[in-house]
Design a protein around this motif. Sequence first.
Motif, PDB file in Angstrom:
ATOM      1  N   ARG A 222       0.841  -1.195   0.000  1.00  6.36           N
ATOM      2  CA  ARG A 222       0.000   0.000   0.000  1.00  6.36           C
ATOM      3  C   ARG A 222       0.875   1.243   0.000  1.00  6.36           C
ATOM      4  NH1 ARG A 222      -2.969  -3.302   3.958  1.00  6.36           N
ATOM      5  NH2 ARG A 222      -4.952  -3.946   3.019  1.00  6.36           N
ATOM      6  N   ALA A 223       0.459   2.241  -0.775  1.00  4.55           N
ATOM      7  CA  ALA A 223       1.205   3.487  -0.889  1.00  4.55           C
ATOM      8  C   ALA A 223       0.810   4.456   0.215  1.00  4.55           C
ATOM      9  CB  ALA A 223       0.941   4.121  -2.252  1.00  4.55           C
ATOM     10  N   PRO A 224       1.687   5.381   0.575  1.00  2.00           N
ATOM     11  CA  PRO A 224       1.301   6.432   1.516  1.00  2.00           C
ATOM     12  C   PRO A 224       0.091   7.212   0.999  1.00  2.00           C
ATOM     13  CG  PRO A 224       3.677   6.408   1.227  1.00  2.00           C
ATOM     14  CD  PRO A 224       3.112   5.478   0.193  1.00  2.00           C
ATOM     15  N   SER A 225      -0.746   7.634   1.930  1.00  2.00           N
ATOM     16  CA  SER A 225      -2.000   8.289   1.586  1.00  2.00           C
ATOM     17  C   SER A 225      -1.980   9.741   2.033  1.00  2.00           C
ATOM     18  CB  SER A 225      -3.165   7.564   2.266  1.00  2.00           C
ATOM     19  OG  SER A 225      -4.348   8.314   2.205  1.00  2.00           O
ATOM     20  N   PHE A 226      -2.650  10.600   1.277  1.00  2.00           N
ATOM     21  CA  PHE A 226      -2.783  12.012   1.662  1.00  2.00           C
ATOM     22  C   PHE A 226      -4.070  12.258   2.449  1.00  2.00           C
ATOM     23  CE2 PHE A 226       0.473  12.329  -1.557  1.00  2.00           C
ATOM     24  CZ  PHE A 226       1.332  13.270  -1.014  1.00  2.00           C
ATOM     25  N   GLU A 227      -4.730  11.184   2.836  1.00  2.00           N
ATOM     26  CA  GLU A 227      -5.826  11.251   3.791  1.00  2.00           C
ATOM     27  C   GLU A 227      -5.470  10.360   4.971  1.00  2.00           C
ATOM     28  OE1 GLU A 227      -9.449  10.168   1.940  1.00  2.00           O
ATOM     29  OE2 GLU A 227      -9.478  11.870   0.559  1.00  2.00           O
ATOM     30  N   TYR A 228      -5.788  10.810   6.171  1.00  2.00           N
ATOM     31  CA  TYR A 228      -5.471  10.008   7.349  1.00  2.00           C
ATOM     32  C   TYR A 228      -6.278   8.713   7.335  1.00  2.00           C
ATOM     33  CZ  TYR A 228      -3.128  14.112   9.232  1.00  2.00           C
ATOM     34  OH  TYR A 228      -2.275  15.177   9.413  1.00  2.00           O
ATOM     35  N   GLU A 229      -5.606   7.604   7.535  1.00  2.00           N
ATOM     36  CA  GLU A 229      -6.290   6.310   7.582  1.00  2.00           C
ATOM     37  C   GLU A 229      -5.440   5.323   8.355  1.00  2.00           C
ATOM     38  OE1 GLU A 229      -5.817   3.256   5.380  1.00  2.00           O
ATOM     39  OE2 GLU A 229      -4.413   3.977   3.873  1.00  2.00           O
ATOM     40  N   GLY A 230      -6.111   4.328   8.890  1.00  4.79           N
ATOM     41  CA  GLY A 230      -5.415   3.286   9.620  1.00  4.79           C
ATOM     42  C   GLY A 230      -6.127   1.957   9.475  1.00  4.79           C
ATOM     43  N   ARG A 231      -5.390   0.900   9.701  1.00  2.00           N
ATOM     44  CA  ARG A 231      -5.909  -0.460   9.637  1.00  2.00           C
ATOM     45  C   ARG A 231      -5.301  -1.248  10.788  1.00  2.00           C
ATOM     46  NH1 ARG A 231      -7.269  -1.633   3.896  1.00  2.00           N
ATOM     47  NH2 ARG A 231      -6.821   0.260   2.712  1.00  2.00           N
ATOM     48  N   ALA A 232      -6.095  -2.142  11.327  1.00  2.00           N
ATOM     49  CA  ALA A 232      -5.588  -3.015  12.381  1.00  2.00           C
ATOM     50  C   ALA A 232      -6.264  -4.367  12.269  1.00  2.00           C
ATOM     51  CB  ALA A 232      -5.837  -2.412  13.758  1.00  2.00           C
ATOM     52  N   GLU A 233      -5.520  -5.401  12.589  1.00  2.00           N
ATOM     53  CA  GLU A 233      -6.042  -6.767  12.508  1.00  2.00           C
ATOM     54  C   GLU A 233      -5.401  -7.594  13.605  1.00  2.00           C
ATOM     55  OE1 GLU A 233      -5.479 -10.624   9.583  1.00  2.00           O
ATOM     56  OE2 GLU A 233      -5.622  -8.634   8.664  1.00  2.00           O
ATOM     57  N   ALA A 234      -6.204  -8.392  14.282  1.00  2.00           N
ATOM     58  CA  ALA A 234      -5.697  -9.294  15.313  1.00  2.00           C
ATOM     59  C   ALA A 234      -6.346 -10.656  15.142  1.00  2.00           C
ATOM     60  CB  ALA A 234      -5.990  -8.748  16.701  1.00  2.00           C
ATOM     61  N   THR A 235      -5.533 -11.712  15.274  1.00  2.00           N
ATOM     62  CA  THR A 235      -6.018 -13.081  15.128  1.00  2.00           C
ATOM     63  C   THR A 235      -5.471 -13.931  16.261  1.00  2.00           C
ATOM     64  OG1 THR A 235      -6.105 -12.899  12.707  1.00  2.00           O
ATOM     65  CG2 THR A 235      -6.043 -15.115  13.631  1.00  2.00           C
ATOM     66  N   VAL A 236      -6.335 -14.771  16.811  1.00  2.00           N
ATOM     67  CA  VAL A 236      -5.900 -15.768  17.787  1.00  2.00           C
ATOM     68  C   VAL A 236      -6.434 -17.116  17.334  1.00  2.00           C
ATOM     69  CG1 VAL A 236      -5.748 -14.180  19.723  1.00  2.00           C
ATOM     70  CG2 VAL A 236      -7.911 -15.320  19.250  1.00  2.00           C
ATOM     71  N   GLY A 237      -5.686 -18.181  17.628  1.00  2.00           N
ATOM     72  CA  GLY A 237      -6.115 -19.510  17.216  1.00  2.00           C
ATOM     73  C   GLY A 237      -5.492 -20.590  18.078  1.00  2.00           C
ATOM     74  N   ASN A 238      -5.807 -21.827  17.767  1.00  2.00           N
ATOM     75  CA  ASN A 238      -5.204 -22.936  18.502  1.00  2.00           C
ATOM     76  C   ASN A 238      -3.712 -23.014  18.200  1.00  2.00           C
ATOM     77  OD1 ASN A 238      -5.678 -23.845  15.817  1.00  2.00           O
ATOM     78  ND2 ASN A 238      -5.643 -25.967  16.516  1.00  2.00           N
ATOM     79  N   LEU A 239      -3.020 -23.885  18.889  1.00  2.00           N
ATOM     80  CA  LEU A 239      -1.558 -23.985  18.822  1.00  2.00           C
ATOM     81  C   LEU A 239      -0.896 -22.681  19.231  1.00  2.00           C
ATOM     82  CD1 LEU A 239      -1.067 -26.013  15.505  1.00  2.00           C
ATOM     83  CD2 LEU A 239      -0.856 -26.855  17.838  1.00  2.00           C
ATOM     84  N   GLY A 240      -1.614 -21.870  20.019  1.00  2.00           N
ATOM     85  CA  GLY A 240      -1.043 -20.616  20.485  1.00  2.00           C
ATOM     86  C   GLY A 240      -0.835 -19.597  19.386  1.00  2.00           C
ATOM     87  N   PHE A 241      -1.614 -19.702  18.316  1.00  2.00           N
ATOM     88  CA  PHE A 241      -1.433 -18.794  17.179  1.00  2.00           C
ATOM     89  C   PHE A 241      -1.900 -17.392  17.552  1.00  2.00           C
ATOM     90  CE2 PHE A 241      -2.933 -16.794  13.205  1.00  2.00           C
ATOM     91  CZ  PHE A 241      -1.789 -16.908  12.431  1.00  2.00           C
ATOM     92  N   VAL A 242      -1.012 -16.423  17.378  1.00  2.00           N
ATOM     93  CA  VAL A 242      -1.319 -15.013  17.598  1.00  2.00           C
ATOM     94  C   VAL A 242      -0.696 -14.225  16.454  1.00  2.00           C
ATOM     95  CG1 VAL A 242      -1.063 -13.005  19.089  1.00  2.00           C
ATOM     96  CG2 VAL A 242      -1.370 -15.266  20.098  1.00  2.00           C
ATOM     97  N   GLN A 243      -1.522 -13.435  15.790  1.00  2.00           N
ATOM     98  CA  GLN A 243      -1.021 -12.613  14.696  1.00  2.00           C
ATOM     99  C   GLN A 243      -1.646 -11.233  14.813  1.00  2.00           C
ATOM    100  OE1 GLN A 243      -2.153 -13.233  10.353  1.00  2.00           O
ATOM    101  NE2 GLN A 243       0.018 -13.833  10.273  1.00  2.00           N
ATOM    102  N   ALA A 244      -0.830 -10.203  14.670  1.00  2.00           N
ATOM    103  CA  ALA A 244      -1.316  -8.826  14.733  1.00  2.00           C
ATOM    104  C   ALA A 244      -0.678  -8.026  13.611  1.00  2.00           C
ATOM    105  CB  ALA A 244      -0.998  -8.199  16.084  1.00  2.00           C
ATOM    106  N   LYS A 245      -1.490  -7.169  12.982  1.00  2.00           N
ATOM    107  CA  LYS A 245      -1.012  -6.314  11.909  1.00  2.00           C
ATOM    108  C   LYS A 245      -1.615  -4.927  12.100  1.00  2.00           C
ATOM    109  CE  LYS A 245      -1.172 -10.142   8.549  1.00  2.00           C
ATOM    110  NZ  LYS A 245      -1.719 -10.581   7.246  1.00  2.00           N
ATOM    111  N   ALA A 246      -0.864  -3.908  11.759  1.00  2.00           N
ATOM    112  CA  ALA A 246      -1.378  -2.550  11.858  1.00  2.00           C
ATOM    113  C   ALA A 246      -0.637  -1.655  10.876  1.00  2.00           C
ATOM    114  CB  ALA A 246      -1.235  -2.003  13.276  1.00  2.00           C
ATOM    115  N   SER A 247      -1.325  -0.666  10.375  1.00  2.00           N
ATOM    116  CA  SER A 247      -0.698   0.341   9.514  1.00  2.00           C
ATOM    117  C   SER A 247      -1.425   1.659   9.682  1.00  2.00           C
ATOM    118  CB  SER A 247      -0.709  -0.089   8.050  1.00  2.00           C
ATOM    119  OG  SER A 247      -2.028  -0.148   7.536  1.00  2.00           O
ATOM    120  N   VAL A 248      -0.691   2.742   9.561  1.00  2.00           N
ATOM    121  CA  VAL A 248      -1.257   4.091   9.595  1.00  2.00           C
ATOM    122  C   VAL A 248      -0.631   4.883   8.470  1.00  2.00           C
ATOM    123  CG1 VAL A 248      -1.777   4.108  12.056  1.00  2.00           C
ATOM    124  CG2 VAL A 248       0.482   4.841  11.269  1.00  2.00           C
TER     125      VAL A 248
END
Length: 819
Positions: free
Chosen positions: A176-202
């Motif tokens: 994703r390219a830098p934006s000239f409008e303020y925006e953000g995204r966030a994602e969190a995942t949990v699962g078995n086998l101790g799976f933890v994934q987090a993503k974020a961008s602004v």
Amino acid sequence: MTFRTILCAGSALTAFAQPASAAQPVTTEPAAPTPSAATPDATTPNPLDILVTARRRSENVQSVPLAISVVDARALEATGSFNVAKLTQLQPSLQFYSTNPRNSAANIRGLGAPFGLTNDGIEQGVGVYIDQVYNSRIAAATFDFLDVEQVEVLRGPQGTLYGKNTTAGAINITTRAPSFEYEGRAEATVGNLGFVQAKASVSGPLIADTLAIRLAASTTERKGTIYNVTSGRRVNEQDNLGFRGSLLWRATDALKLTLSGDYNRQNPECCAQIYVRTGATQRPLNRQFAGLAAALGYAPPSTNAFDRVTDLDTPLDAFQEIGGASLRAEWDVGPGTLTSVSAWRFWNWQPSNDRDFTGLPITTRSNNPSKQDQYSQELRYAVSGDRIDYVAGLFAYHQEQHTTGVQEQGAAASRWLLNPTSANANNPAVLNGLTSSNDILFKSTSLAAFGQVSWKVTDRLKLQPGLRVNYDRKSGNYVSVVTNGQGVAIDCTVIPSTNTILRDQCATLPPQSYNPKFADWNVSGDFTASYEFARDVLGYATYAKSFKSGGINLAGLPLDANNRPILATQTVKPENVNHYELGLKTQLFDRRATFNLAAFWTEIGNYQATVTNGQLGVLRGYLANADKVRVRGIEADFFMRPSERLTVYASGAFTDHEYVKFVDAPCPPELSGGTTVTAGQTPSAPGTPGGLSPANCDISGQWLPGISKWAASYGAEYNIPARFFGREGQVYAAFDGNYRSKFSSNPSRSAYTDIAGYAVANFRAGARVAEGWDVFGWVRNALDKNYYDILATQSGSTGLIVGQPADPRTYGLTVKTRF
């Protein structure tokens, strides 16, 4: 003038030049958000509006005369396809095999890289590009996708625009390219086998309409899928961390610059290959796995790989870090756009492996830590006109790599590895502590000039010729110093006939020193004719003459009868590729459905194959040229959205593949390990203990490794309108599946290493609000199908087959939001 001076000059040329005009640009910006067959919503655009940069300019995917698949960020996130390996579940023509990040291969239509352990002195045949920057080491494909907009998989040779490293295709990743409008995204995942994934961008402006910034981060952790009874720890885990930042500066109305940097780190306890089965070889019975294990009082913790236990006695580690910086300048000048892409990238690899795959002290250390730097500079001018579109450019690339390897034998090595006729076979002291310390240097320089023209002969007919001239120079230095258990260096140039200990040590880990070099010019090109039979019906025919650069062997050479390296094997010839393709791209039912077909025929002369060294103690292979291979087949892609509620998709591939001629190939395990035949002798039947083995095998007409004759991916999603807290949204349920038929997992097909076909089913269900929240639960490999990612053989013709079981059933919950 140094290479770094050239790189800096290329950046300065476009960064500080003043625009001559404000002509309409041919943009190479990342494509706008594109539809996902996996996660549609009411605002999903028509597939005709998917934009790609496959031809180094922004175009609608259905207008590009090329077999290309596009997966956007929503599909990647919804299906858990967070790296190239996971992407294969959506792309039946894409294969990815990995025993650890360094020993990985991405293949398209079954071609791309030799099957087996990586050799640093050769090229991959599938190029991985991230924001137009070539990543030379396939390890880049093992990292998580970080703030990705979309992934394009280009099938078939792409040598004209992408270079010699794309004889099978290219994976073109756009963030994703830098934006000239303020925006953000966030994602969190949990699962078995101790799976933890987090993503974020602004993202947002630093200076209105002039300077914008984007920052992104991701992390993934998961417990291992295999339990090591020796260490009491779970192995084959995930431990990933990534950061990316970019600045977009609109210097003028016609000039913009994007400065990007990223850092990615992995540090999992990985990568175990475990006991799968044994098969009879031609080694004497008491020297095959069962006999050897019994003599040493050993038994694996389980003979069922899907118990997922092992007893490896060497610590495992797969630490790696990769990153770099790039500057992309785009200047609208004259009728087109001049683009400069300058980049530096690094890769550090710090592994620890157990290469005997058992709890026995056979090979107690086998590590090849490596460091690499690469520099690249591309200048490209692209024009779109009423009748003529063209792209022309120059490319320069330099890579330096330093590897310091070590292999050490343990107390069980003599019995396990030595020829049973040796008087030392049962003497642990002969090989215990025998250590090979390797110092490997590699340098590669590549220069190219290229161009492609698209001529609109009529409103319906287009002709597209392309040409690339490439120069390669490679050099290496391989030095292996071997010391015995007392730390004294051994000399194998002269071995007294009475010194059987030295003879056996030299046959197991021979000292070597050689300096391979390779240099060559190559010309590649393609020609495509496309015709628009009707609105939304495009046909095309392509011929491509491509090549993959010759290489140098940097993993040790085979030995002659006097234990000296065979220097004739230190280089391999370039691959010569002739490729033919017919395609049809259509949209139906008022553009609610897309149906694309491609038929291809690819022949490769001097195919670069991995050859397993026949000497008993050698754990690595080397490269050799097979005379000719052929891959041909048919692919189909279907997408339909009959209503705003329902979306379905299916992709399938039929691939016929064989070694057309390979008369001096390595033999499969069932024909290995016996006494080598001499003149007038006939090899024994496969699997005859103590039998006669051929020196090599003619495998002409046999399967290539890693290719399924049939492969498919398919899925559907259904949604129902709903309101959440006064906002419009949907509840939805979806299914995604994929299938592969049986394929070979050995360079020379073996009865012991075929992987049976399998089908995997994935489900998810959730609720979402447009441009807001998305919450869904998911189950992957829902039926808990047992299958293998890869199988391999243990060195020494013991008959042990090891492998990596694929992930079992996993499940979890994902929450995403945009703000």
